[in-house]
Design a protein around this motif. Structure first.
Motif, short mmCIF file in Angstrom:
data_model
loop_
_atom_site.label_atom_id
_atom_site.label_comp_id
_atom_site.label_asym_id
_atom_site.label_seq_id
_atom_site.Cartn_x
_atom_site.Cartn_y
_atom_site.Cartn_z
N PRO A 127 0.81 -1.22 0.00
CA PRO A 127 0.00 0.00 0.00
C PRO A 127 0.85 1.28 0.00
O PRO A 127 0.47 2.28 -0.60
CB PRO A 127 -0.82 -0.09 1.28
N ARG A 128 2.00 1.23 0.66
CA ARG A 128 2.86 2.41 0.74
C ARG A 128 3.50 2.77 -0.60
O ARG A 128 3.69 3.93 -0.92
CB ARG A 128 4.01 2.17 1.71
N LEU A 129 3.88 1.74 -1.35
CA LEU A 129 4.68 1.96 -2.56
C LEU A 129 3.89 1.80 -3.85
O LEU A 129 4.45 1.95 -4.93
CB LEU A 129 5.88 1.01 -2.57
N ALA A 130 2.60 1.51 -3.76
CA ALA A 130 1.79 1.32 -4.96
C ALA A 130 1.85 2.57 -5.84
O ALA A 130 1.58 3.67 -5.38
CB ALA A 130 0.34 1.01 -4.58
N GLY A 131 2.24 2.38 -7.07
CA GLY A 131 2.34 3.50 -8.00
C GLY A 131 3.64 4.27 -7.91
O GLY A 131 3.98 5.02 -8.80
N LYS A 132 4.37 4.11 -6.81
CA LYS A 132 5.60 4.85 -6.62
C LYS A 132 6.84 4.04 -6.98
O LYS A 132 7.92 4.59 -7.13
CB LYS A 132 5.73 5.31 -5.17
N ALA A 133 6.67 2.71 -7.04
CA ALA A 133 7.82 1.84 -7.31
C ALA A 133 7.35 0.61 -8.06
O ALA A 133 6.21 0.18 -7.92
CB ALA A 133 8.50 1.44 -6.01
N ASP A 134 8.26 0.04 -8.85
CA ASP A 134 7.98 -1.21 -9.54
C ASP A 134 7.98 -2.31 -8.49
O ASP A 134 8.99 -2.56 -7.82
CB ASP A 134 9.06 -1.45 -10.60
N MET A 135 6.85 -2.99 -8.32
CA MET A 135 6.72 -3.98 -7.26
C MET A 135 7.64 -5.19 -7.49
O MET A 135 8.01 -5.87 -6.54
CB MET A 135 5.27 -4.43 -7.10
N GLY A 136 8.04 -5.45 -8.72
CA GLY A 136 9.01 -6.50 -8.99
C GLY A 136 10.36 -6.17 -8.37
O GLY A 136 11.03 -7.03 -7.78
N VAL A 137 10.77 -4.91 -8.49
CA VAL A 137 12.03 -4.45 -7.88
C VAL A 137 11.91 -4.50 -6.36
O VAL A 137 12.82 -4.95 -5.67
CB VAL A 137 12.37 -3.01 -8.36
N VAL A 138 10.76 -4.06 -5.84
CA VAL A 138 10.54 -4.09 -4.39
C VAL A 138 10.65 -5.52 -3.88
O VAL A 138 11.32 -5.78 -2.88
CB VAL A 138 9.17 -3.48 -4.03
N SER A 139 10.02 -6.45 -4.57
CA SER A 139 10.06 -7.85 -4.16
C SER A 139 11.49 -8.39 -4.13
O SER A 139 11.90 -9.06 -3.18
CB SER A 139 9.20 -8.69 -5.11
N ARG A 140 12.24 -8.07 -5.16
CA ARG A 140 13.65 -8.52 -5.23
C ARG A 140 14.45 -7.96 -4.05
O ARG A 140 15.21 -8.67 -3.40
CB ARG A 140 14.27 -8.10 -6.57
#
Length: 148
Positions: A127-140
């Protein structure tokens, strides 16, 4: 002003200005938003609209890679042009250092410590990073952070 209202205003401006390329892409965005609203019988807020736009960008990136693999540079360029227009409405993406700072804050908040806590940590971050970061990168980065 909501994102949907901004899109509607920009569509009117594109009509008046004769910008046919931007007009077509904005109409596609509004149609995708409206389709989701009708399907789910809800009024989308800005976060949900951003999710729709992110999905559209992802679809176009997939198309670009497929067109390039098929040596259809003309079609790939059309998709790239559409991505540029859609990304005007998305917030600025966070850099890797900013994402890592968010991950550390979320780890402290959620008590995540090991690889078994990836789901818990992603639940806090999404919820914090939705739209602000690529969630694939966040997951990695989350996996790297929790495996250390």
């Amino acid at each position: 002003m909501t994102l949907k209202q901004q899109l509607t205003q920009d569509m009117k401006a594109a009509m008046k200005g004769g910008d046919k390329d931007a007009l077509g892409v904005i109409r596609l965005m509004l149609a995708a938003i409206k389709q989701r609203e009708v399907d789910e019988r809800i009024e989308l807020d800005d976060a949900a609209v951003l999710a729709v736009l992110e999905k559209m960008v992802k679809q176009r990136r997939d198309s670009v890679s497929q067109y390039e693999a098929a040596s259809r540079e003309d079609l790939a360029q059309v998709e790239r042009d559409e991505i540029v227009v859609i990304e005007r409405y998305l917030p600025e993406k966070l850099g890797e250092a900013e994402i890592l700072a968010e991950i550390e804050a979320a780890k402290a908040e959620s008590g995540a410590a090991g690889p078994n806590d990836i789901g818990k940590l992603m639940g806090v971050l999404k919820p914090r990073l939705a739209g602000k970061a690529d969630m694939g990168v966040v997951s990695r980065l989350v996996k790297q952070s929790l495996s250390n």
